[in-house]
Design an enzyme around this catalytic site. Structure first.
Site, mmCIF file in Angstrom:
data_model
loop_
_atom_site.group_PDB
_atom_site.id
_atom_site.type_symbol
_atom_site.label_atom_id
_atom_site.label_comp_id
_atom_site.label_asym_id
_atom_site.label_seq_id
_atom_site.Cartn_x
_atom_site.Cartn_y
_atom_site.Cartn_z
ATOM 1 N N LYS A 1 0.831 -1.203 0.000
ATOM 2 C CA LYS A 1 0.000 0.000 0.000
ATOM 3 C C LYS A 1 0.864 1.250 0.000
ATOM 4 O O LYS A 1 0.700 2.146 -0.837
ATOM 5 C CB LYS A 1 -0.920 0.025 1.223
ATOM 6 C CG LYS A 1 -1.874 1.223 1.246
ATOM 7 C CD LYS A 1 -2.325 1.586 2.635
ATOM 8 C CE LYS A 1 -1.301 2.454 3.334
ATOM 9 N NZ LYS A 1 -1.785 3.044 4.608
ATOM 10 N N ASP B 1 -6.170 0.585 1.226
ATOM 11 C CA ASP B 1 -6.258 0.931 2.646
ATOM 12 C C ASP B 1 -7.613 0.462 3.165
ATOM 13 O O ASP B 1 -8.336 -0.271 2.484
ATOM 14 C CB ASP B 1 -6.052 2.426 2.857
ATOM 15 C CG ASP B 1 -7.190 3.263 2.298
ATOM 16 O OD1 ASP B 1 -8.108 2.689 1.671
ATOM 17 O OD2 ASP B 1 -7.180 4.484 2.488
#
Length: 215
Positions: free
Chosen positions: A123, A142
């Site tokens: 991420k 996320d």
């Protein structure tokens, strides 16, 4: 997986959210160093909180070299409001030291190199690559992206890396850079963790969650 098509989902989200005027709702950074550190700090907290903290952090430690020589205790005090500050302080200092030692003081611009840094997963690496280097190699997943993706039926997975693989298979690559921002805004404003506003959601007719809750 959903029967919806990616063009419809993206066109509806674009009609509702303008990423070009939503900068204040996301992390603030001006260079690869700031992008890396801010994104590491953003775990388990809000972008607003990180932006408040990094104002002082980047003032005291304006570059990767300065942060690599910082004391853990001093950094902990500065980033305390973000939560998990013990681990985050160690990670951002260790990541800075690794960048200095192994990458000549320059934040790396390859996924395989970035995920070797302490505190950096896919991420964070995707965000750094996209925003700092204009390289789109995946989709940053996320908590908001995860929630929206699962509710829409775009994935059956719970692991962020596996969710990312489902998303990159579903959406054409030219959409990848927008997905994170659009899904985040939708997750914050409409598809919230508690009491999602399915009655005003322009994706409700495409959404597995909404249909199962008789919206």
């Amino acid at each position: 997986m959903t029967d919806s098509d990616p063009d419809t989902i993206l066109s509806r989200l674009r009609s509702r959210y303008d990423l070009s005027i939503s900068r204040d709702e996301f992390l603030h950074f001006t260079n690869p160093y700031e992008t890396l550190i801010a994104t590491i700090l953003s775990a388990q907290t809000t972008d607003r909180c990180v932006n408040m903290v990094t104002r002082e952090l980047f003032k005291k430690y304006p570059d990767i070299a300065a942060l690599s020589e910082a004391s853990v205790q001093d950094v902990e005090k500065l980033i305390h409001p973000t939560g998990f500050f013990h681990a985050k302080a160690r990670n951002i200092i260790a990541a800075s030291q690794m960048v200095m030692k192994e990458f000549n003081g320059r934040v790396p611009d390859e996924m395989d190199d970035l995920v070797r840094l302490p505190g950096v997963g896919r991420k964070t690496a995707n965000i750094v690559l996209d925003h700092a280097f204009s390289k789109t190699v995946g989709i940053a997943v996320d908590t908001h992206v995860k929630r929206v993706s699962m509710r829409l039926g775009l994935t059956e997975e719970r692991d962020p890396d596996r969710i990312e693989m489902d998303l990159v298979r579903f959406f054409p690559k030219e959409f990848w850079a927008e997905i994170n921002g659009l899904f985040i805004l939708h997750g914050r404003r409409v598809c919230t963790a508690r009491n999602p506003a399915c009655d005003v959601c322009n994706l409700a007719d495409l959404c597995r969650y909404a249909s199962s809750h008789e919206v």
